[in-house]
Scaffold this active site. Structure first.
Site, short mmCIF file in Angstrom:
data_model
loop_
_atom_site.label_atom_id
_atom_site.label_comp_id
_atom_site.label_asym_id
_atom_site.label_seq_id
_atom_site.Cartn_x
_atom_site.Cartn_y
_atom_site.Cartn_z
N GLU A 1 32.73 19.41 -4.42
CA GLU A 1 31.80 20.22 -3.64
C GLU A 1 31.60 21.60 -4.26
OE1 GLU A 1 30.09 18.89 -1.16
OE2 GLU A 1 31.17 17.02 -1.51
N GLU B 1 34.55 25.15 5.44
CA GLU B 1 33.72 24.51 4.41
C GLU B 1 34.04 23.02 4.31
OE1 GLU B 1 30.78 23.84 2.15
OE2 GLU B 1 31.11 25.94 2.69
N GLU C 1 28.59 16.66 7.02
CA GLU C 1 27.45 16.24 6.21
C GLU C 1 27.63 14.81 5.71
OE1 GLU C 1 26.65 19.08 3.14
OE2 GLU C 1 25.88 20.56 4.56
N ASP D 1 22.20 21.22 9.46
CA ASP D 1 21.82 22.63 9.41
C ASP D 1 22.74 23.48 10.28
OD1 ASP D 1 19.72 21.89 7.78
OD2 ASP D 1 18.17 22.18 9.32
#
Length: 118
Positions: A21, A62, A69, A88
């Site tokens: 990531e 995070e 996601e 979002d």
């Protein structure tokens, strides 16, 4: 043995997020730089506690955002308005925390840097 397995799975998750990531990589670099600066500026124990809480909170958030996601992509691989909103909102949570972390960083570092420039 289940406890050991739980730690192994958790560490695998940390390594996966760190390796795959780009935002996690950014936050890890920021963590290393801010930690180095804190060592150089000789942070007090309280300043270290605040810094560690901010860094660990950002990294954890995070990873949660990444997990959300990936889960949304798994459940709804095609574009979907609701899925997009979910992603979002999760990203927005990271941004809110990052902005707070930046403010805390200013509170911690600016007086120390001004004193050093002195």
């Amino acid at each position: 043995m289940n406890e050991l397995r739980s730690f192994q799975v958790a560490f695998r998750g940390i390594l996966t997020a760190s390796r795959d990531e780009k935002h996690m990589k950014f936050h890890l670099v920021a963590a290393v730089l801010t930690t180095g600066a804190a060592l150089w500026l000789e942070f007090s124990a309280v300043e270290w506690i605040v810094l560690i809480l901010v860094i660990s909170g950002m990294l954890a958030l995070e990873m949660i955002n990444t997990a959300i996601e990936k889960l949304v992509d798994l459940v709804e691989p095609e574009w979907n308005e609701l899925a997009g909103k979910i992603k979002d909102i999760a990203a927005g949570a990271c941004l809110v925390y990052a902005c707070g972390a930046a403010v805390i960083g200013c509170i911690l570092y600016i007086p120390k840097l001004l004193a050093w420039l002195g």
